[in-house]
Design an enzyme around this catalytic site. Structure first.
Site, PDB file in Angstrom:
ATOM      1  N   ASP A  54       0.858  -1.176   0.000  1.00 32.14           N
ATOM      2  CA  ASP A  54       0.000   0.000   0.000  1.00 32.14           C
ATOM      3  C   ASP A  54       0.895   1.226   0.000  1.00 32.14           C
ATOM      4  OD1 ASP A  54      -2.857   0.929   0.394  1.00 32.14           O
ATOM      5  OD2 ASP A  54      -1.889   1.949   2.073  1.00 32.14           O
ATOM      6  N   ASN A  62      -2.927  12.956  -3.849  1.00 35.45           N
ATOM      7  CA  ASN A  62      -4.129  13.392  -4.566  1.00 35.45           C
ATOM      8  C   ASN A  62      -4.593  14.765  -4.082  1.00 35.45           C
ATOM      9  OD1 ASN A  62      -4.489  11.263  -6.367  1.00 35.45           O
ATOM     10  ND2 ASN A  62      -5.689  10.070  -4.917  1.00 35.45           N
ATOM     11  N   HIS A  67      -5.591  14.518  -8.733  1.00 32.39           N
ATOM     12  CA  HIS A  67      -5.793  13.114  -9.092  1.00 32.39           C
ATOM     13  C   HIS A  67      -5.016  12.715 -10.341  1.00 32.39           C
ATOM     14  CE1 HIS A  67      -8.705  12.038  -6.011  1.00 32.39           C
ATOM     15  NE2 HIS A  67      -9.130  13.289  -6.116  1.00 32.39           N
ATOM     16  N   ASP A  71      -2.647   9.581 -10.481  1.00 35.75           N
ATOM     17  CA  ASP A  71      -2.681   8.541 -11.515  1.00 35.75           C
ATOM     18  C   ASP A  71      -1.285   8.287 -12.084  1.00 35.75           C
ATOM     19  OD1 ASP A  71      -5.393   8.272 -11.166  1.00 35.75           O
ATOM     20  OD2 ASP A  71      -5.954   9.273 -13.038  1.00 35.75           O
ATOM     21  N   GLU A  97      -4.809   2.405  -4.126  1.00 32.60           N
ATOM     22  CA  GLU A  97      -3.352   2.552  -4.141  1.00 32.60           C
ATOM     23  C   GLU A  97      -2.683   1.308  -3.575  1.00 32.60           C
ATOM     24  OE1 GLU A  97      -4.624   4.233  -0.160  1.00 32.60           O
ATOM     25  OE2 GLU A  97      -5.386   4.392  -2.178  1.00 32.60           O
TER      26      GLU A  97
END
Length: 176
Positions: A54, A62, A67, A71, A97
């Site tokens: 993670d 973010n 965002h 990405d 994530e």
């Protein structure tokens, strides 16, 4: 695709691929990973390890950079992981994530070495947003078929190890 196959066959092939691959990161999606895990488990005397990872504090990326940048980070993480795995290993996007690695014929100790190599490689990635550099880290939890008899139990154990890493300060690797 259209040259070799009829338009319908081409569409079916595209749909089949999209049903197995995460469109953002181009790694296996959760369903595809579950199928691969089940196949691994069905092998006689199956030895395999599962690594859940993670990204640490991903929400901050973010929130701070948007965002689109988030990405980009996910895409680069998937590439970095793929570059640090062996040909037989599999990678999937497990959640937002969160990624999962399936390591066939791998003990937990061997998986720890793979995870540590990936952890270090991720910390060496450099990102820049509007001339502001930043880096990332990830937490890793490991379990294997040596520790459990069912695939879902192995995933739960890897998740428990991951949770322990998160509580212990993140950016570490832990075996269940």
């Amino acid at each position: 695709c259209a040259i070799l196959l009829s338009p319908r066959s081409c569409l079916e092939a595209t749909i089949a691929t999209l049903s197995r691959i995460d469109p953002l990161t181009n790694v296996m999606n959760r369903r595809s990973i579950a199928n691969q895990l089940e196949q691994l488990h069905q092998q006689r005397k199956a030895l395999y390890s599962v690594v859940l990872l993670d990204l640490d504090h991903f929400k901050n990326i973010n929130d701070q950079f948007g965002h689109s940048m988030g990405d980009q980070v996910l895409v680069n993480v998937a590439k970095c992981l793929a570059n640090n795995l062996r040909d037989r290993d599999m990678i999937g996007r497990f959640g937002g994530e969160e990624f999962i690695l399936l390591l066939p014929n791998t003990t937990t100790e061997q998986a720890q070495h793979v995870a540590e190599r990936c952890r270090i490689a991720l910390t060496e990635l450099n990102f820049v947003y509007e001339q502001q550099p930043f880096s990332i880290s990830a937490s890793f939890g490991i379990s294997s078929s040596q520790n459990a008899s069912e695939p879902q139990q192995i995933i739960r154990q890897a998740d428990q190890a991951l949770y322990a890493v998160k509580t212990a300060g993140r950016n570490q690797v832990q075996i269940y």
